[in-house]
Design a protein around this motif. Structure first.
Motif, PDB file in Angstrom:
ATOM      1  N   ASN A 145       0.850  -1.185   0.000  1.00 19.82           N
ATOM      2  CA  ASN A 145       0.000   0.000   0.000  1.00 19.82           C
ATOM      3  C   ASN A 145       0.890   1.241   0.000  1.00 19.82           C
ATOM      4  OD1 ASN A 145      -2.534  -1.314   0.060  1.00 19.82           O
ATOM      5  ND2 ASN A 145      -2.380  -1.613   2.275  1.00 19.82           N
ATOM      6  N   HIS A 146       0.275   2.401  -0.065  1.00 18.27           N
ATOM      7  CA  HIS A 146       1.037   3.647  -0.137  1.00 18.27           C
ATOM      8  C   HIS A 146       1.691   4.017   1.181  1.00 18.27           C
ATOM      9  CE1 HIS A 146      -2.655   4.892   1.816  1.00 18.27           C
ATOM     10  NE2 HIS A 146      -2.140   6.077   2.054  1.00 18.27           N
ATOM     11  N   ASP A 147       1.176   3.456   2.306  1.00 22.28           N
ATOM     12  CA  ASP A 147       1.630   3.880   3.635  1.00 22.28           C
ATOM     13  C   ASP A 147       2.554   2.862   4.289  1.00 22.28           C
ATOM     14  OD1 ASP A 147      -0.161   1.868   3.997  1.00 22.28           O
ATOM     15  OD2 ASP A 147      -1.513   2.980   5.330  1.00 22.28           O
ATOM     16  N   GLU A 148       3.190   2.002   3.496  1.00 20.41           N
ATOM     17  CA  GLU A 148       4.124   0.975   3.939  1.00 20.41           C
ATOM     18  C   GLU A 148       3.444  -0.228   4.560  1.00 20.41           C
ATOM     19  OE1 GLU A 148       7.201   2.773   6.333  1.00 20.41           O
ATOM     20  OE2 GLU A 148       8.293   3.385   4.550  1.00 20.41           O
ATOM     21  N   SER A 149       2.109  -0.217   4.669  1.00 19.69           N
ATOM     22  CA  SER A 149       1.399  -1.442   5.014  1.00 19.69           C
ATOM     23  C   SER A 149       1.219  -2.248   3.731  1.00 19.69           C
ATOM     24  CB  SER A 149       0.046  -1.118   5.659  1.00 19.69           C
ATOM     25  OG  SER A 149      -0.824  -0.507   4.710  1.00 19.69           O
ATOM     26  N   VAL A 150       0.619  -3.438   3.832  1.00 18.61           N
ATOM     27  CA  VAL A 150       0.456  -4.292   2.661  1.00 18.61           C
ATOM     28  C   VAL A 150      -0.978  -4.804   2.578  1.00 18.61           C
ATOM     29  CG1 VAL A 150       2.869  -4.998   2.493  1.00 18.61           C
ATOM     30  CG2 VAL A 150       1.331  -6.262   3.993  1.00 18.61           C
ATOM     31  N   GLN A 151      -1.297  -5.438   1.437  1.00 19.83           N
ATOM     32  CA  GLN A 151      -2.635  -5.971   1.233  1.00 19.83           C
ATOM     33  C   GLN A 151      -2.539  -7.319   0.527  1.00 19.83           C
ATOM     34  OE1 GLN A 151      -4.796  -4.545  -2.582  1.00 19.83           O
ATOM     35  NE2 GLN A 151      -3.915  -2.646  -1.731  1.00 19.83           N
ATOM     36  N   LEU A 152      -3.599  -8.118   0.668  1.00 15.58           N
ATOM     37  CA  LEU A 152      -3.703  -9.415   0.016  1.00 15.58           C
ATOM     38  C   LEU A 152      -5.151  -9.627  -0.386  1.00 15.58           C
ATOM     39  CD1 LEU A 152      -2.649 -12.262  -0.779  1.00 15.58           C
ATOM     40  CD2 LEU A 152      -3.142 -12.979   1.565  1.00 15.58           C
ATOM     41  N   ARG A 153      -5.344 -10.089  -1.627  1.00  9.49           N
ATOM     42  CA  ARG A 153      -6.694 -10.323  -2.139  1.00  9.49           C
ATOM     43  C   ARG A 153      -6.749 -11.728  -2.750  1.00  9.49           C
ATOM     44  NH1 ARG A 153      -9.966  -6.175  -5.592  1.00  9.49           N
ATOM     45  NH2 ARG A 153      -8.281  -4.863  -4.842  1.00  9.49           N
ATOM     46  N   LYS A 154      -7.808 -12.488  -2.418  1.00 12.32           N
ATOM     47  CA  LYS A 154      -8.021 -13.803  -3.013  1.00 12.32           C
ATOM     48  C   LYS A 154      -9.449 -13.914  -3.517  1.00 12.32           C
ATOM     49  CE  LYS A 154      -4.492 -16.411  -0.475  1.00 12.32           C
ATOM     50  NZ  LYS A 154      -4.194 -17.630   0.326  1.00 12.32           N
ATOM     51  N   SER A 155      -9.625 -14.644  -4.636  1.00 15.39           N
ATOM     52  CA  SER A 155     -10.936 -14.764  -5.272  1.00 15.39           C
ATOM     53  C   SER A 155     -11.165 -16.190  -5.742  1.00 15.39           C
ATOM     54  CB  SER A 155     -11.049 -13.817  -6.479  1.00 15.39           C
ATOM     55  OG  SER A 155     -10.794 -12.473  -6.116  1.00 15.39           O
ATOM     56  N   VAL A 156     -12.442 -16.552  -5.871  1.00 13.19           N
ATOM     57  CA  VAL A 156     -12.814 -17.860  -6.404  1.00 13.19           C
ATOM     58  C   VAL A 156     -14.169 -17.734  -7.096  1.00 13.19           C
ATOM     59  CG1 VAL A 156     -13.995 -18.596  -4.278  1.00 13.19           C
ATOM     60  CG2 VAL A 156     -13.057 -20.308  -5.852  1.00 13.19           C
ATOM     61  N   GLU A 157     -14.354 -18.460  -8.191  1.00 11.03           N
ATOM     62  CA  GLU A 157     -15.643 -18.472  -8.885  1.00 11.03           C
ATOM     63  C   GLU A 157     -16.458 -19.674  -8.415  1.00 11.03           C
ATOM     64  OE1 GLU A 157     -15.571 -18.036 -13.085  1.00 11.03           O
ATOM     65  OE2 GLU A 157     -14.683 -16.020 -13.015  1.00 11.03           O
ATOM     66  N   ILE A 158     -17.764 -19.434  -8.151  1.00 11.51           N
ATOM     67  CA  ILE A 158     -18.628 -20.488  -7.605  1.00 11.51           C
ATOM     68  C   ILE A 158     -19.985 -20.452  -8.300  1.00 11.51           C
ATOM     69  CG2 ILE A 158     -17.508 -20.252  -5.353  1.00 11.51           C
ATOM     70  CD1 ILE A 158     -20.248 -18.950  -4.444  1.00 11.51           C
ATOM     71  N   ASN A 159     -20.777 -21.498  -8.051  1.00 12.57           N
ATOM     72  CA  ASN A 159     -22.177 -21.482  -8.467  1.00 12.57           C
ATOM     73  C   ASN A 159     -22.948 -20.548  -7.542  1.00 12.57           C
ATOM     74  OD1 ASN A 159     -21.764 -23.458 -10.506  1.00 12.57           O
ATOM     75  ND2 ASN A 159     -21.897 -25.070  -8.950  1.00 12.57           N
ATOM     76  N   GLU A 160     -23.839 -19.742  -8.096  1.00 16.84           N
ATOM     77  CA  GLU A 160     -24.510 -18.700  -7.322  1.00 16.84           C
ATOM     78  C   GLU A 160     -25.257 -19.255  -6.118  1.00 16.84           C
ATOM     79  OE1 GLU A 160     -27.483 -14.871  -7.977  1.00 16.84           O
ATOM     80  OE2 GLU A 160     -26.952 -16.173  -9.650  1.00 16.84           O
ATOM     81  N   ASP A 161     -25.902 -20.419  -6.270  1.00 19.68           N
ATOM     82  CA  ASP A 161     -26.723 -20.938  -5.176  1.00 19.68           C
ATOM     83  C   ASP A 161     -25.889 -21.516  -4.031  1.00 19.68           C
ATOM     84  OD1 ASP A 161     -25.736 -23.116  -6.485  1.00 19.68           O
ATOM     85  OD2 ASP A 161     -27.662 -24.082  -6.876  1.00 19.68           O
ATOM     86  N   GLU A 162     -24.539 -21.509  -4.157  1.00 19.57           N
ATOM     87  CA  GLU A 162     -23.683 -22.042  -3.103  1.00 19.57           C
ATOM     88  C   GLU A 162     -23.018 -20.943  -2.262  1.00 19.57           C
ATOM     89  OE1 GLU A 162     -20.837 -24.418  -5.152  1.00 19.57           O
ATOM     90  OE2 GLU A 162     -22.238 -26.070  -5.562  1.00 19.57           O
ATOM     91  N   LYS A 163     -23.381 -19.694  -2.507  1.00 17.71           N
ATOM     92  CA  LYS A 163     -22.687 -18.581  -1.854  1.00 17.71           C
ATOM     93  C   LYS A 163     -22.708 -18.682  -0.328  1.00 17.71           C
ATOM     94  CE  LYS A 163     -24.471 -14.477  -1.731  1.00 17.71           C
ATOM     95  NZ  LYS A 163     -24.851 -13.061  -1.819  1.00 17.71           N
ATOM     96  N   ALA A 164     -23.823 -19.121   0.246  1.00 20.53           N
ATOM     97  CA  ALA A 164     -23.949 -19.176   1.700  1.00 20.53           C
ATOM     98  C   ALA A 164     -23.008 -20.192   2.337  1.00 20.53           C
ATOM     99  CB  ALA A 164     -25.393 -19.514   2.073  1.00 20.53           C
ATOM    100  N   GLU A 165     -22.422 -21.066   1.539  1.00 24.45           N
ATOM    101  CA  GLU A 165     -21.540 -22.109   2.067  1.00 24.45           C
ATOM    102  C   GLU A 165     -20.099 -21.619   2.239  1.00 24.45           C
ATOM    103  OE1 GLU A 165     -21.889 -25.401  -0.582  1.00 24.45           O
ATOM    104  OE2 GLU A 165     -24.088 -25.285  -0.658  1.00 24.45           O
ATOM    105  N   TYR A 166     -19.803 -20.416   1.767  1.00 26.80           N
ATOM    106  CA  TYR A 166     -18.427 -19.921   1.752  1.00 26.80           C
ATOM    107  C   TYR A 166     -18.189 -18.858   2.830  1.00 26.80           C
ATOM    108  CZ  TYR A 166     -17.645 -22.292  -2.692  1.00 26.80           C
ATOM    109  OH  TYR A 166     -17.497 -23.236  -3.668  1.00 26.80           O
ATOM    110  N   ASP A 167     -16.970 -18.805   3.340  1.00 28.77           N
ATOM    111  CA  ASP A 167     -16.540 -17.700   4.196  1.00 28.77           C
ATOM    112  C   ASP A 167     -15.065 -17.418   3.954  1.00 28.77           C
ATOM    113  OD1 ASP A 167     -14.852 -19.322   5.863  1.00 28.77           O
ATOM    114  OD2 ASP A 167     -16.583 -19.901   7.074  1.00 28.77           O
ATOM    115  N   CYS A 168     -14.605 -16.309   4.542  1.00 31.93           N
ATOM    116  CA  CYS A 168     -13.196 -15.901   4.441  1.00 31.93           C
ATOM    117  C   CYS A 168     -12.607 -15.887   5.844  1.00 31.93           C
ATOM    118  CB  CYS A 168     -13.093 -14.518   3.808  1.00 31.93           C
ATOM    119  SG  CYS A 168     -11.394 -13.883   3.709  1.00 31.93           S
TER     120      CYS A 168
END
Length: 549
Positions: A145-168
């Motif tokens: 990041n701009h302030d010397e901290s950092v970031q991490l992003r992760k993504s996955v593609e799923i079937n729409e009706d399964e969204k409630a089964e996922y968490d981070c």
């Protein structure tokens, strides 16, 4: 996998590092922020001190270094840094869902952790409390990041009706306990954006192969600007790679932030020729690329020897004939460059055993206000090994020699009025026509993509615990013309009161912009974040609700 097991997995061995980097240039370059000699200390990739040949004093770059360092401070970096971390704040975690671009029946779930340090973090996307295999997950990796901290992003593609089964699931040393966030009430799955919680010449002219019908100028008016840093590094491989990287960065990052009143767009072509092969992966003796709004649209190199599209819409919209003619033209330019690198080495009396670089940049920029597109700037300039040689003055329709060795070339070219007329006409008209055509194709593709995400979050100020730091983050947008304004009572705050990262690249060729302001805690409800982008049907206005401790 149980939560307890995941927590145990998070207890990985921490890795820490301390490095010192020294950089010396063979001569001054008279560029802001680039010194003939500089040095820095890095603790876990975070700068802790600095020195340069202009200020000539070693200075701390971290507050704890300034406060703590005594005669024996070199042995206590880790202790002091940990003390700062204990007083720090945990990362912000945001989740959002968008329609998949490749398959509209699926969703793309994303988890973003940002603002953390050190970089050791455990972030996993889970289904029914079981971590997904890493080969099923798209990850940006740890990014600054701009302030010397950092970031991490992760993504996955799923079937729409399964969204409630996922968490981070996110765990970090500054968190008292892991953060577990589900995709649910925090965001909406819509096509629109949602604010989640979150010759006598110096260069001899070769035989022309005709015009390249791709918006590029013909061989006869090839021009270039180059800026090179010959860095003294640790080995030949690093030296060569750094030199080429420095040259490309000057061209690719050249420019300013977009105006809020008018959209700015550009089309540039960049050619790079080396005096000899360097036998490094991805670095060719000759290469060329087209850039539309700083995004690569085509490429060519001396190994593959064919012009290829770098954007899907270029592949779909441009006919096969376009690519065949473009390939022939770039092969001709490759020959032209190879000849002229040798000529310049002899003219400059340079050693053939050293690496030398010849580049060419030309193109145009326009401004668009409402439906009106106006020519803004045309550039045609060239040089060799860090020295400007010639550039075309579009106002005067003549060449300008930057060094004495280029004066004979300037005189000879200016004595061919038709060449100068064509160069001016190409920059002001033909280049603009191609720019508009490419933008039309690219915009059609953009209309089929999802808009960016907007996140707002509030944290205690590090400097003053009685204040809040409000932050608004917009990520995933393209093109770069973005309006992000932080407001109080619907009135925009002055820019000198705002901390901004500027527009920064994401891993997927989209962009992000983050702005922050410190306020009195009892005034939080008076502020909002106003975001406008061409991919929105209407502006997004987001307010701050919760505060991260």
């Amino acid at each position: 996998m149980k939560l307890k097991d995941l927590q145990l997995n998070c207890a990985l061995t921490e890795k820490h590092s301390l490095y010192y980097i020294y950089t010396a240039l063979s001569k001054p370059v008279n560029q802001p922020g680039i010194y003939q000699f500089s040095a820095m200390g890095l603790l876990d990739d975070r700068q802790i001190d600095s020195y340069n040949s202009e200020e000539q004093r070693k200075i701390p770059k971290q507050q704890w270094m300034k406060e703590k360092m005594q005669e024996d401070y070199w042995e206590k970096f880790r202790e002091y840094a940990d003390e700062e971390l204990r007083n720090g704040t945990p990362p912000d975690v945001h989740v959002f869902a968008k329609r998949s671009i490749s398959d509209k029946s699926k969703l793309k779930l994303t988890c973003l952790a940002t603002g953390f340090y050190p970089k050791d973090i455990f972030l996993t996307i889970r289904k029914d409390l079981t971590s997904l295999p890493e080969d099923e997950v798209e990850s940006t990796g740890i990014r600054p990041n701009h302030d010397e901290s950092v970031q991490l992003r992760k993504s996955v593609e799923i079937n729409e009706d399964e969204k409630a089964e996922y968490d981070c699931f996110v765990s970090h040393r500054t968190l008292k306990e892991p953060v577990i966030v589900k995709w649910g009430h925090q965001e909406k799955t819509t096509e629109s954006l949602t604010a989640a919680y979150t010759e006598e010449p110096v260069l001899e002219k070769g035989s022309a192969a005709g015009r390249e019908n791709a918006g590029e100028a013909p061989d006869s008016c090839a021009t270039l600007f180059i800026f090179s840093l010959s860095l003294i590094c640790f080995n030949m491989r690093t030296r060569v790679t750094t030199k080429i990287f420095a040259l490309l960065c000057v061209f690719l990052l050249y420019g300013t932030l977009p105006s809020l009143r008018a959209e700015k767009h550009s089309l540039y072509y960049i050619y790079t020729a080396l005096s000899k092969p360097v036998n490094q992966p991805g670095i060719y003796q000759f290469s060329a690329m087209g850039l539309l709004d700083d995004r690569q649209i085509d490429s060519y190199n001396s190994e593959e020897q064919r012009k290829i599209p770098k954007q899907q819409w270029m592949k779909e919209k441009m006919q096969e004939d376009y690519w065949e003619k473009g390939t022939l033209s770039r092969k001709s330019k490759e020959q032209w460059f190879n000849v002229n690198v040798d000529i310049l080495m002899k003219r400059m009396r340079h050693n053939e055993s050293d690496l030398h670089v010849l580049q060419w940049r030309h193109g145009c920029e326009v401004e668009r206000e409402r439906d009106e597109v106006k020519f803004s700037k045309g550039i045609s300039e060239y040089g060799y090994d860090g020295e400007n040689l010639l550039y075309f003055d579009i106002e005067e329709s003549q060449w300008v020699a930057a060094v004495d060795a280029a004066v004979p070339t300037k005189r000879k070219w200016d004595n061919v009025p038709i060449l100068n007329q064509y160069t001016k006409g190409y920059l002001e008209k033909e280049c603009v026509d191609w720019l508009n055509k490419f933008r039309e194709y690219g915009n059609e593709h953009l209309r089929n993509t999802s808009p960016p995400d907007v996140h707002v979050f509030a944290k205690r100020s590090i400097r003053d615990k009685t204040k809040l730091k409000l932050t608004c983050l917009v990520s995933g947008f393209y093109p770069k013309d973005m309006t992000l304004v932080m407001r109080k009572y619907c009135t925009s705050l002055p820019e000198d009161e705002i901390e901004s990262t500027g527009i920064r690249p994401n891993h997927d060729e989209t962009l992000q912009l983050r702005k922050s302001v410190e306020i009195n805690e009892n005034e939080k409800s008076e502020y909002d974040c106003f975001v406008s982008h061409r991919t929105f049907k209407e502006p997004v206005i987001a307010q701050w609700d919760s505060v991260t401790a």
